[in-house]
Enzyme design. Structure first.
Site, short mmCIF file in Angstrom:
data_model
loop_
_atom_site.label_atom_id
_atom_site.label_comp_id
_atom_site.label_asym_id
_atom_site.label_seq_id
_atom_site.Cartn_x
_atom_site.Cartn_y
_atom_site.Cartn_z
N ARG A 216 0.81 -1.23 0.00
CA ARG A 216 0.00 0.00 0.00
C ARG A 216 0.83 1.26 0.00
O ARG A 216 0.35 2.33 -0.36
CB ARG A 216 -0.92 0.03 1.22
CG ARG A 216 -1.88 -1.14 1.30
CD ARG A 216 -2.51 -1.22 2.66
NE ARG A 216 -1.45 -1.53 3.65
CZ ARG A 216 -1.65 -1.57 4.95
NH1 ARG A 216 -2.83 -1.30 5.46
NH2 ARG A 216 -0.66 -1.87 5.76
N GLN B 60 1.81 24.30 20.67
CA GLN B 60 1.27 24.95 19.49
C GLN B 60 1.82 24.27 18.24
O GLN B 60 2.97 23.86 18.22
CB GLN B 60 1.68 26.43 19.50
CG GLN B 60 1.25 27.24 18.32
CD GLN B 60 1.64 28.71 18.51
OE1 GLN B 60 1.27 29.34 19.49
NE2 GLN B 60 2.41 29.24 17.58
N ARG C 10 12.60 32.98 5.70
CA ARG C 10 12.00 33.30 7.00
C ARG C 10 13.06 33.06 8.05
O ARG C 10 13.65 32.00 8.13
CB ARG C 10 10.78 32.42 7.27
CG ARG C 10 9.61 32.67 6.33
CD ARG C 10 8.43 31.77 6.68
NE ARG C 10 7.39 31.89 5.70
CZ ARG C 10 6.26 32.61 5.87
NH1 ARG C 10 6.08 33.28 6.99
NH2 ARG C 10 5.35 32.65 4.93
N HIS D 299 14.56 33.29 13.74
CA HIS D 299 13.62 33.54 14.82
C HIS D 299 13.90 32.69 16.06
O HIS D 299 14.35 31.56 15.96
CB HIS D 299 12.19 33.23 14.36
CG HIS D 299 11.78 33.97 13.15
ND1 HIS D 299 11.02 33.40 12.16
CD2 HIS D 299 12.01 35.24 12.73
CE1 HIS D 299 10.79 34.28 11.20
NE2 HIS D 299 11.39 35.41 11.53
N LYS E 284 11.46 23.54 18.97
CA LYS E 284 10.62 23.30 17.78
C LYS E 284 11.01 21.97 17.14
O LYS E 284 12.16 21.58 17.15
CB LYS E 284 10.82 24.39 16.73
CG LYS E 284 10.43 25.78 17.14
CD LYS E 284 10.74 26.76 16.02
CE LYS E 284 10.46 28.18 16.44
NZ LYS E 284 10.90 29.15 15.42
N HIS F 112 16.08 29.86 14.44
CA HIS F 112 15.70 29.03 13.31
C HIS F 112 15.29 29.89 12.13
O HIS F 112 14.62 30.92 12.29
CB HIS F 112 14.52 28.14 13.71
CG HIS F 112 13.94 27.37 12.58
ND1 HIS F 112 12.71 27.63 12.03
CD2 HIS F 112 14.46 26.32 11.87
CE1 HIS F 112 12.48 26.78 11.04
NE2 HIS F 112 13.51 25.99 10.92
N TYR G 196 5.35 23.10 11.89
CA TYR G 196 6.09 23.30 13.14
C TYR G 196 5.29 22.73 14.31
O TYR G 196 4.11 23.01 14.44
CB TYR G 196 6.25 24.79 13.47
CG TYR G 196 6.78 25.69 12.41
CD1 TYR G 196 8.05 26.24 12.52
CD2 TYR G 196 6.00 26.05 11.32
CE1 TYR G 196 8.53 27.12 11.57
CE2 TYR G 196 6.48 26.92 10.36
CZ TYR G 196 7.75 27.45 10.49
OH TYR G 196 8.22 28.32 9.54
N LYS H 244 9.85 42.85 8.50
CA LYS H 244 10.25 42.57 9.88
C LYS H 244 11.56 41.79 9.91
O LYS H 244 12.47 42.13 10.67
CB LYS H 244 9.15 41.80 10.61
CG LYS H 244 9.49 41.49 12.05
CD LYS H 244 8.37 40.75 12.74
CE LYS H 244 8.74 40.44 14.18
NZ LYS H 244 7.69 39.71 14.87
N ASP H 245 11.66 40.72 9.11
CA ASP H 245 12.88 39.92 9.11
C ASP H 245 14.07 40.72 8.59
O ASP H 245 15.20 40.53 9.05
CB ASP H 245 12.70 38.64 8.31
CG ASP H 245 11.87 37.59 9.03
OD1 ASP H 245 11.49 37.81 10.20
OD2 ASP H 245 11.61 36.54 8.43
#
Length: 176
Positions: free
Chosen positions: A23, A46, A59, A62, A72, A119, A132, A167-168
């Site tokens: 399968r 989260q 990205r 952070h 994470k 990260h 995440y 922002k980044d």
């Protein structure tokens, strides 16, 4: 799952072990016992996804500071990314060092990112999605970032002129 330590203490590249039959396959992407055996943060407060329309999107970098530091577990569910970890733990023997690896929907690998490690990633394909699992709820007042191109860290990104948020782009150089 197979856990491969990176050069950053407590950070792991994780590859699922596929159990195949006619399968397809079945594989675990989370096992409390295996994570606990390595002393990794087991809390999942989260889960988030990011969708990135264009190749070259970046990205990062952070992280969250006390009292809301976060670990994470990251995997790429569609497309491919060049995923980067940057050790910002002053007491770490790897302070200021970075590690990068490719995560993709094809290789199904994951990265475990411990608290105190920044990260970020750059997409290698259009329409890339990242999933995440995060140990702490997002707290805007604890959210921080490091410049992706900070000469103090010399992170090597695969594609020049990344697509980024304002922002980044605005993070200060060399986080202290």
């Amino acid at each position: 799952m197979r856990f491969f330590p990176t050069k950053l203490p407590g950070a792991y590249r994780i590859e699922p072990e596929m159990r195949t039959d006619n399968r397809g396959f079945f594989a675990r992407t989370w096992c409390q016992e295996e994570f606990a055996a390595l002393g990794l943060n087991l809390n999942i407060a989260q889960c988030s996804i990011s969708h990135n329309e264009r190749k070259g999107s970046l990205r990062g970098m952070h992280f969250q500071v006390e009292p809301h530091r976060e670990a994470k577990l990251v995997r790429c569910t569609s497309g491919a990314i060049y995923d980067v970890l940057l050790d910002l733990r002053r007491d770490s023997p790897a302070y200021g060092q970075w590690f990068a690896t490719e995560l993709s929907a094809f290789n199904r690998a994951m990265l475990y990112i411990p608290e105190g490690v920044a990260h970020g990633f750059q997409t290698l394909e259009d329409d890339t999605e990242v999933f995440y699992q995060i140990s702490e709820v997002h707290h805007a007042e604890s959210a921080r970032g490091v410049r992706w191109d900070d000469p103090a860290f010399r992170i090597e990104w695969p594609q020049p002129d990344p697509i980024m948020s304002d922002k980044d782009k605005s993070y200060d150089r060399h986080c202290g």
